[in-house]
Design a protein around this motif. Structure first.
Motif, PDB file in Angstrom:
ATOM      1  N   PRO A   1      -1.439  10.356  -6.502  1.00  0.00           N
ATOM      2  CA  PRO A   1      -2.837  10.254  -6.935  1.00  0.00           C
ATOM      3  C   PRO A   1      -3.019  10.200  -8.445  1.00  0.00           C
ATOM      4  CG  PRO A   1      -2.615  11.917  -5.228  1.00  0.00           C
ATOM      5  CD  PRO A   1      -1.242  11.509  -5.628  1.00  0.00           C
ATOM      6  N   THR A   2      -2.138  10.853  -9.213  1.00  0.00           N
ATOM      7  CA  THR A   2      -2.327  10.857 -10.673  1.00  0.00           C
ATOM      8  C   THR A   2      -2.149   9.463 -11.270  1.00  0.00           C
ATOM      9  OG1 THR A   2      -0.021  11.550 -10.922  1.00  0.00           O
ATOM     10  CG2 THR A   2      -1.699  13.275 -10.995  1.00  0.00           C
ATOM     11  N   SER A   3      -1.320   8.632 -10.650  1.00  0.00           N
ATOM     12  CA  SER A   3      -1.136   7.272 -11.172  1.00  0.00           C
ATOM     13  C   SER A   3      -2.372   6.402 -10.943  1.00  0.00           C
ATOM     14  CB  SER A   3       0.088   6.615 -10.549  1.00  0.00           C
ATOM     15  OG  SER A   3      -0.139   6.360  -9.174  1.00  0.00           O
ATOM     16  N   HIS A   4      -3.259   6.856 -10.066  1.00  0.00           N
ATOM     17  CA  HIS A   4      -4.484   6.115  -9.791  1.00  0.00           C
ATOM     18  C   HIS A   4      -5.695   6.748 -10.470  1.00  0.00           C
ATOM     19  CE1 HIS A   4      -2.475   3.442  -7.010  1.00  0.00           C
ATOM     20  NE2 HIS A   4      -1.879   4.496  -6.490  1.00  0.00           N
ATOM     21  N   GLY A   5      -5.450   7.721 -11.334  1.00  0.00           N
ATOM     22  CA  GLY A   5      -6.527   8.270 -12.149  1.00  0.00           C
ATOM     23  C   GLY A   5      -7.110   9.587 -11.707  1.00  0.00           C
ATOM     24  N   TRP A   6      -6.544  10.234 -10.689  1.00  0.00           N
ATOM     25  CA  TRP A   6      -7.063  11.530 -10.256  1.00  0.00           C
ATOM     26  C   TRP A   6      -6.267  12.647 -10.909  1.00  0.00           C
ATOM     27  CZ3 TRP A   6      -6.712   7.740  -6.211  1.00  0.00           C
ATOM     28  CH2 TRP A   6      -7.956   7.234  -5.830  1.00  0.00           C
ATOM     29  N   ASP A   7      -6.949  13.761 -11.164  1.00  0.00           N
ATOM     30  CA  ASP A   7      -6.335  14.872 -11.893  1.00  0.00           C
ATOM     31  C   ASP A   7      -5.421  15.733 -11.029  1.00  0.00           C
ATOM     32  OD1 ASP A   7      -7.683  14.069 -14.148  1.00  0.00           O
ATOM     33  OD2 ASP A   7      -9.385  15.400 -13.791  1.00  0.00           O
ATOM     34  N   ASP A   8      -5.657  15.762  -9.725  1.00  0.00           N
ATOM     35  CA  ASP A   8      -4.854  16.625  -8.855  1.00  0.00           C
ATOM     36  C   ASP A   8      -4.017  15.769  -7.892  1.00  0.00           C
ATOM     37  OD1 ASP A   8      -6.683  15.677  -7.032  1.00  0.00           O
ATOM     38  OD2 ASP A   8      -7.788  17.548  -6.867  1.00  0.00           O
TER      39      ASP A   8
ATOM     40  N   THR B   1      -9.457  -1.314  -4.373  1.00  0.00           N
ATOM     41  CA  THR B   1      -9.092  -1.743  -5.720  1.00  0.00           C
ATOM     42  C   THR B   1      -7.946  -2.750  -5.713  1.00  0.00           C
ATOM     43  OG1 THR B   1      -9.765   0.398  -6.596  1.00  0.00           O
ATOM     44  CG2 THR B   1      -8.326  -0.930  -7.981  1.00  0.00           C
ATOM     45  N   HIS B   2      -6.896  -2.479  -4.950  1.00  0.00           N
ATOM     46  CA  HIS B   2      -5.688  -3.303  -4.997  1.00  0.00           C
ATOM     47  C   HIS B   2      -5.707  -4.496  -4.041  1.00  0.00           C
ATOM     48  CE1 HIS B   2      -4.275   0.205  -7.165  1.00  0.00           C
ATOM     49  NE2 HIS B   2      -3.305  -0.559  -7.637  1.00  0.00           N
ATOM     50  N   PHE B   3      -6.489  -4.398  -2.954  1.00  0.00           N
ATOM     51  CA  PHE B   3      -6.450  -5.461  -1.947  1.00  0.00           C
ATOM     52  C   PHE B   3      -7.811  -6.122  -1.731  1.00  0.00           C
ATOM     53  CE2 PHE B   3      -3.154  -2.373  -1.012  1.00  0.00           C
ATOM     54  CZ  PHE B   3      -2.034  -3.175  -0.989  1.00  0.00           C
ATOM     55  N   ASP B   4      -8.847  -5.597  -2.368  1.00  0.00           N
ATOM     56  CA  ASP B   4     -10.200  -6.136  -2.255  1.00  0.00           C
ATOM     57  C   ASP B   4     -10.642  -6.221  -0.794  1.00  0.00           C
ATOM     58  OD1 ASP B   4     -12.556  -6.953  -3.446  1.00  0.00           O
ATOM     59  OD2 ASP B   4     -12.057  -9.075  -3.249  1.00  0.00           O
TER      60      ASP B   4
ATOM     61  N   LEU C   1       0.842  -1.204   0.000  1.00  0.00           N
ATOM     62  CA  LEU C   1       0.000   0.000   0.000  1.00  0.00           C
ATOM     63  C   LEU C   1       0.875   1.252   0.000  1.00  0.00           C
ATOM     64  CD1 LEU C   1      -2.704   1.486   0.192  1.00  0.00           C
ATOM     65  CD2 LEU C   1      -2.573   1.209   2.683  1.00  0.00           C
ATOM     66  N   GLU C   2       1.931   1.257   0.801  1.00  0.00           N
ATOM     67  CA  GLU C   2       2.838   2.415   0.812  1.00  0.00           C
ATOM     68  C   GLU C   2       3.449   2.639  -0.562  1.00  0.00           C
ATOM     69  OE1 GLU C   2       5.174   3.974   3.891  1.00  0.00           O
ATOM     70  OE2 GLU C   2       4.704   2.307   5.232  1.00  0.00           O
ATOM     71  N   ALA C   3       3.816   1.562  -1.242  1.00  0.00           N
ATOM     72  CA  ALA C   3       4.384   1.686  -2.590  1.00  0.00           C
ATOM     73  C   ALA C   3       3.349   2.265  -3.549  1.00  0.00           C
ATOM     74  CB  ALA C   3       4.871   0.324  -3.085  1.00  0.00           C
ATOM     75  N   GLU C   4       2.099   1.831  -3.422  1.00  0.00           N
ATOM     76  CA  GLU C   4       1.036   2.372  -4.284  1.00  0.00           C
ATOM     77  C   GLU C   4       0.800   3.850  -3.997  1.00  0.00           C
ATOM     78  OE1 GLU C   4      -0.656   1.153  -6.873  1.00  0.00           O
ATOM     79  OE2 GLU C   4       0.606  -0.633  -6.717  1.00  0.00           O
ATOM     80  N   LEU C   5       0.790   4.223  -2.716  1.00  0.00           N
ATOM     81  CA  LEU C   5       0.555   5.622  -2.363  1.00  0.00           C
ATOM     82  C   LEU C   5       1.735   6.501  -2.766  1.00  0.00           C
ATOM     83  CD1 LEU C   5      -1.144   5.198   1.136  1.00  0.00           C
ATOM     84  CD2 LEU C   5      -2.228   5.640  -1.082  1.00  0.00           C
ATOM     85  N   ALA C   6       2.936   5.935  -2.783  1.00  0.00           N
ATOM     86  CA  ALA C   6       4.118   6.702  -3.190  1.00  0.00           C
ATOM     87  C   ALA C   6       4.064   7.075  -4.669  1.00  0.00           C
ATOM     88  CB  ALA C   6       5.389   5.905  -2.896  1.00  0.00           C
ATOM     89  N   LYS C   7       3.308   6.327  -5.456  1.00  0.00           N
ATOM     90  CA  LYS C   7       3.164   6.638  -6.879  1.00  0.00           C
ATOM     91  C   LYS C   7       2.392   7.939  -7.097  1.00  0.00           C
ATOM     92  CE  LYS C   7       3.104   1.807  -8.326  1.00  0.00           C
ATOM     93  NZ  LYS C   7       2.244   0.739  -8.900  1.00  0.00           N
TER      94      LYS C   7
END
Length: 171
Positions: free
Chosen positions: A82-89, A103-106, A74-80
């Motif tokens: 918000p834009t990598s997850h589809g948000w504009d800001d 989405t990633h862990f159900d 989760l930390e690795a995903e958050l380090a990417k």
């Protein structure tokens, strides 16, 4: 809760069971064991229904839904970001983090649950500093130095008797 803490609490409940056998009053048991009378009442009810075995710990109410490996992912995903997850800001809100977890862990989390999870992971609340593009730092410094002291006069005199106001009836 650690195993040592669970064993310590179990020992307290076993001492309460001994006191139940001797018909010790609830308030006295609570005082001796340094617990609430309500806890003693619950234990007594369980003891009457199931004996000493009913006082055994059932463990923590809930284990974390994401284990240590999942938290690292989760930390690795958050380090990417918000834009990598589809948000504009670049806003990273609890609702967005909850959606990433789902989405990633159900796994479903409430917003307070996401906050508790982030705190356990060592994260803290960060408020971004919003700065206007038209900001004039020189004008702000002039205002702080010259205008604000004139507007923000002290409400009370610095020393007793130095008031410029006159007392009623002494004009």
């Amino acid at each position: 809760m650690s195993d040592a803490e669970r064993q310590r609490r179990h020992a307290i409940r076993l001492r309460a069971a001994d006191l139940f056998k001797h018909r010790t009053p609830t308030a006295e048991i609570a005082r001796r064991l340094r617990v609430s009378p309500r806890a003693v009442q619950r234990w007594h009810r369980s003891w009457k229904q199931g004996g000493t075995g009913a006082l055994a710990s059932t463990g923590p109410p809930a284990r974390p839904r994401l284990d240590t490996d999942d938290q690292q992912r989760l930390e690795a995903e958050l380090a990417k970001g918000p834009t990598s997850h589809g948000w504009d800001d670049q806003r990273c809100t609890l609702a967005r983090i909850r959606q990433v977890i789902c989405t990633h862990f159900d796994v479903g989390y409430t917003l307070p649950g996401v906050w508790y999870l982030l705190r356990r992971m060592g994260w803290s609340f960060q408020q971004p500093a919003h700065r206007s593009t038209e900001r004039d730092d020189a004008a702000i410094q002039v205002w702080k130095k010259d205008v604000w002291p004139a507007v923000n006069r002290p409400r009370r005199p610095a020393t007793p008797g130095s008031s410029s106001r006159t007392k009623p009836g002494t004009s």
